[in-house]
Design a protein around this motif. Structure first.
Motif, PDB file in Angstrom:
ATOM      1  N   PRO A   1     -12.883   2.269 165.047  1.00 40.37           N
ATOM      2  CA  PRO A   1     -14.622   1.857 164.852  1.00 40.37           C
ATOM      3  C   PRO A   1     -15.335   2.999 165.419  1.00 40.37           C
ATOM      4  N   ALA A   2     -14.682   3.879 166.367  1.00 44.51           N
ATOM      5  CA  ALA A   2     -14.947   4.942 166.015  1.00 44.51           C
ATOM      6  C   ALA A   2     -15.469   6.332 165.173  1.00 44.51           C
ATOM      7  N   GLY A   3     -14.304   5.678 164.019  1.00 43.09           N
ATOM      8  CA  GLY A   3     -14.602   6.979 162.625  1.00 43.09           C
ATOM      9  C   GLY A   3     -15.809   6.609 162.398  1.00 43.09           C
ATOM     10  N   GLU A   4     -15.402   5.003 162.308  1.00 45.35           N
ATOM     11  CA  GLU A   4     -16.527   4.151 161.764  1.00 45.35           C
ATOM     12  C   GLU A   4     -18.349   4.722 161.518  1.00 45.35           C
ATOM     13  N   ALA A   5     -18.047   4.843 163.169  1.00 43.92           N
ATOM     14  CA  ALA A   5     -19.087   5.216 164.050  1.00 43.92           C
ATOM     15  C   ALA A   5     -19.529   6.277 163.640  1.00 43.92           C
ATOM     16  N   VAL A   6     -19.250   7.075 163.510  1.00 44.57           N
ATOM     17  CA  VAL A   6     -19.097   8.503 162.484  1.00 44.57           C
ATOM     18  C   VAL A   6     -20.173   8.604 161.360  1.00 44.57           C
ATOM     19  N   LEU A   7     -19.579   7.263 160.739  1.00 38.62           N
ATOM     20  CA  LEU A   7     -19.923   7.730 158.873  1.00 38.62           C
ATOM     21  C   LEU A   7     -20.858   6.762 159.089  1.00 38.62           C
ATOM     22  N   ARG A   8     -21.121   5.346 159.808  1.00 41.94           N
ATOM     23  CA  ARG A   8     -22.839   5.180 160.215  1.00 41.94           C
ATOM     24  C   ARG A   8     -24.088   5.730 160.422  1.00 41.94           C
ATOM     25  N   THR A   9     -24.086   6.770 161.541  1.00 40.16           N
ATOM     26  CA  THR A   9     -25.103   8.020 161.544  1.00 40.16           C
ATOM     27  C   THR A   9     -25.730   8.495 160.900  1.00 40.16           C
ATOM     28  N   LEU A  10     -24.800   8.268 159.089  1.00 40.54           N
ATOM     29  CA  LEU A  10     -25.301   9.566 158.273  1.00 40.54           C
ATOM     30  C   LEU A  10     -26.414   9.272 157.463  1.00 40.54           C
ATOM     31  N   ARG A  11     -27.003   9.648 157.293  1.00 40.23           N
ATOM     32  CA  ARG A  11     -28.262   9.662 156.761  1.00 40.23           C
ATOM     33  C   ARG A  11     -28.145  10.750 155.024  1.00 40.23           C
ATOM     34  N   TRP A  12     -28.501  10.379 153.971  1.00 44.01           N
ATOM     35  CA  TRP A  12     -29.034  10.410 152.685  1.00 44.01           C
ATOM     36  C   TRP A  12     -29.999  10.520 152.333  1.00 44.01           C
TER      37      TRP A  12
ATOM     38  N   GLY B   1     -32.338  10.391 149.276  1.00 45.19           N
ATOM     39  CA  GLY B   1     -32.440  11.362 147.800  1.00 45.19           C
ATOM     40  C   GLY B   1     -33.819  11.277 147.544  1.00 45.19           C
ATOM     41  N   GLN B   2     -33.880  11.797 146.369  1.00 46.79           N
ATOM     42  CA  GLN B   2     -34.858  12.974 145.755  1.00 46.79           C
ATOM     43  C   GLN B   2     -35.907  11.490 145.552  1.00 46.79           C
ATOM     44  N   ARG B   3     -36.417  10.851 146.094  1.00 48.52           N
ATOM     45  CA  ARG B   3     -36.621   9.555 145.192  1.00 48.52           C
ATOM     46  C   ARG B   3     -37.230   8.096 146.610  1.00 48.52           C
ATOM     47  N   ARG B   4     -36.262   8.175 147.618  1.00 49.82           N
ATOM     48  CA  ARG B   4     -35.415   7.461 148.313  1.00 49.82           C
ATOM     49  C   ARG B   4     -34.326   7.292 149.179  1.00 49.82           C
ATOM     50  N   GLU B   5     -33.943   6.361 150.020  1.00 44.23           N
ATOM     51  CA  GLU B   5     -33.412   6.396 151.305  1.00 44.23           C
ATOM     52  C   GLU B   5     -31.826   5.799 149.982  1.00 44.23           C
ATOM     53  N   VAL B   6     -30.631   6.850 150.084  1.00 49.81           N
ATOM     54  CA  VAL B   6     -29.132   6.357 149.592  1.00 49.81           C
ATOM     55  C   VAL B   6     -28.703   5.324 151.088  1.00 49.81           C
ATOM     56  N   PHE B   7     -28.227   4.023 150.869  1.00 47.71           N
ATOM     57  CA  PHE B   7     -27.714   2.991 152.317  1.00 47.71           C
ATOM     58  C   PHE B   7     -26.264   3.808 150.911  1.00 47.71           C
ATOM     59  N   PRO B   8     -24.971   3.370 152.248  1.00 40.08           N
ATOM     60  CA  PRO B   8     -23.908   3.925 151.785  1.00 40.08           C
ATOM     61  C   PRO B   8     -22.924   2.053 151.777  1.00 40.08           C
ATOM     62  N   GLN B   9     -22.174   2.606 150.695  1.00 39.02           N
ATOM     63  CA  GLN B   9     -21.959   0.992 150.210  1.00 39.02           C
ATOM     64  C   GLN B   9     -20.806   0.169 151.025  1.00 39.02           C
ATOM     65  N   ASP B  10     -20.251  -0.206 151.348  1.00 40.43           N
ATOM     66  CA  ASP B  10     -19.247  -0.527 152.642  1.00 40.43           C
ATOM     67  C   ASP B  10     -18.319  -0.098 153.002  1.00 40.43           C
ATOM     68  N   HIS B  11     -17.349   0.167 151.768  1.00 37.92           N
ATOM     69  CA  HIS B  11     -15.940   0.796 151.727  1.00 37.92           C
ATOM     70  C   HIS B  11     -16.554   2.072 152.338  1.00 37.92           C
ATOM     71  N   TRP B  12     -17.986   3.187 152.262  1.00 41.68           N
ATOM     72  CA  TRP B  12     -17.756   4.394 152.795  1.00 41.68           C
ATOM     73  C   TRP B  12     -18.421   4.402 153.839  1.00 41.68           C
ATOM     74  N   VAL B  13     -17.873   3.631 154.634  1.00 41.67           N
ATOM     75  CA  VAL B  13     -18.126   3.130 155.787  1.00 41.67           C
ATOM     76  C   VAL B  13     -16.870   2.555 157.058  1.00 41.67           C
ATOM     77  N   GLU B  14     -16.323   1.819 156.038  1.00 44.60           N
ATOM     78  CA  GLU B  14     -15.501   0.221 156.467  1.00 44.60           C
ATOM     79  C   GLU B  14     -13.912   2.119 156.530  1.00 44.60           C
ATOM     80  N   THR B  15     -13.682   2.084 155.489  1.00 44.89           N
ATOM     81  CA  THR B  15     -12.455   2.720 155.083  1.00 44.89           C
ATOM     82  C   THR B  15     -12.477   4.405 154.766  1.00 44.89           C
ATOM     83  N   LEU B  16     -10.877   5.037 154.875  1.00 42.59           N
ATOM     84  CA  LEU B  16     -10.969   6.600 154.609  1.00 42.59           C
ATOM     85  C   LEU B  16     -11.071   6.560 153.434  1.00 42.59           C
ATOM     86  N   ARG B  17      -9.971   5.954 152.462  1.00 41.47           N
ATOM     87  CA  ARG B  17      -8.504   5.710 150.980  1.00 41.47           C
ATOM     88  C   ARG B  17      -9.812   4.809 150.007  1.00 41.47           C
TER      89      ARG B  17
END
Length: 377
Positions: free
Chosen positions: A321-332, A334-350
């Motif tokens: 949970p602590a690692g997932e929390a780090v990734l869920r705080t990120l915001r990106w 884009g040039q025209r809109r906000e990009v939202f993460p795919q599930d595996h971008w915040v739930e997994t390392l590999r």
């Protein structure tokens, strides 16, 4: 044998946490702070392994960069403005290399970390400086988001501290043009760069040689894990092993993965970690640097996995949970809109492996380099 009682060490600094090239620039995203926080959340970065990066002083930079360029870079940071003449002469204040508040202090900190790495490895060991890898910087100008060239200083520092022969391996999506400019004619530095064919800076041709050991391998769009495994096993590792280096510097740019917006390659982060593991035992001194990487989730996960690989940690199937929390705080944004993460971008390392058939053109290029390597040996 190397003396490494502490084990691998991680060089970082808080200067990277809130520093940005600007709201519109690809380096508007947090990177080093993300990998630092993620490594800590995973329990991989106790205080004994963390080293605060020093900031290099201008005279030390003159070993590669021209004094007038260094002075112009400092003045641009102080004034937060450049004249047309400075922009034309030093490529400062351009869309790629903008004026921003830490434009000298941030790269000078990365260079300080790479110099420190060479000093700490006098007796051997492993150092990770994820803020490093700014491989495009030229002696007299900024280039490709890189104001200073810290890989050059890592190599120089290692050589000052007992490493006679250094192998530099670069798996960023972009060619290591600044490092090649520094060492192409030096027989005691072996340079290996894999990079996307036809992508900026459009250098690093297969036929480039230099007077020293230069091994460039432009790769086609869509390069996947199986093809990178071929390159690793038949080019990178054999060339480095035959060179018998006293030290290895690996630039581990994260922009060659599928999700990165600055390339059209299709690797998973497993490909990078396999290169790290393969090179780990080929020299007593090992410096690993960051580099490119412009998707905040993919670069943070990839570089955290680099650190886990260096430590010999088992990479978790699911982030705590602590690692997932780090990734869920990120915001990106884009040039025209906000990009939202795919599930595996915040739930997994590999990442899931990205495999496929071997391209015939790549096979031919690899075979050509194998023949060249056999002739050299």
């Amino acid at each position: 044998m190397p003396i490494d009682l502490i084990g691998p060490r991680f060089i970082g600094s808080e200067i990277y946490r809130h520093s940005s090239y600007g709201d519109w620039h690809p380096l508007r995203i947090p990177r080093v702070s993300t990998v630092t926080d993620l490594a800590r959340a995973l329990g991989w970065l106790p205080p004994a392994r963390f080293l605060q990066s020093p900031r290099v002083k201008p005279p030390a930079l003159w070993a590669f960069h021209r004094p007038d360029y260094v002075a112009a870079l400092q003045e641009a940071e102080r004034r937060q403005f450049v004249t047309d003449a400075v922009r034309a002469t030093y490529a400062l204040g351009t869309p790629s290399n903008p004026v921003y508040p830490e434009m000298y202090r941030r790269p000078a900190t990365a260079v300080g970390g790479s110099i420190l790495a060479g000093e700490l490895l006098r007796e051997g060991g492993v150092i990770y400086n994820p803020a490093g890898g700014t491989h495009h910087g030229m002696p007299d100008r900024a280039n490709g988001f890189c104001y200073l060239n810290d890989p050059v200083f890592a190599i120089l520092s290692l050589r000052r501290n007992g490493a006679g022969r250094v192998a530099y391996v670069d798996i960023d999506a972009h060619h290591a043009d600044g490092v090649e400019a520094a060492f192409a004619d030096d027989p005691d530095v072996c340079l290996i760069s894999t990079h996307e064919e036809g992508r900026w800076p459009r250098t690093g041709a297969l036929t480039d040689r230099g007077l020293g050991q230069v091994w460039n391998l432009p790769v086609p769009r869509g390069l996947h894990d199986d093809e990178m495994a071929l390159i690793r096993e038949e080019v990178i590792l054999p060339v480095v092993a035959a060179f018998r280096p006293d030290a290895i510097v690996l630039q581990c740019g994260a922009d060659a993965v599928l999700e990165d917006p600055q390339s059209r390659l299709a690797l998973s982060n497993n490909a990078h970690w396999a290169v790290v593991a393969g090179l780990r035992g080929l020299a007593p001194r090992f410096v690993v640097l960051g580099g490119g990487g412009y998707n905040p989730w993919s670069v943070g996960r990839l570089w955290a996995g680099v650190w886990g690989t260096l430590l010999g940690e088992e990479l978790p199937d699911r982030l705590p949970p602590a690692g997932e929390a780090v990734l869920r705080t990120l915001r990106w944004q884009g040039q025209r809109r906000e990009v939202f993460p795919q599930d595996h971008w915040v739930e997994t390392l590999r990442d899931a492996p990205r495999t496929g058939p071997l391209g015939g053109d790549l096979r031919a290029r690899v075979d050509g380099l194998i023949r060249r390597q056999a002739a050299w040996v």
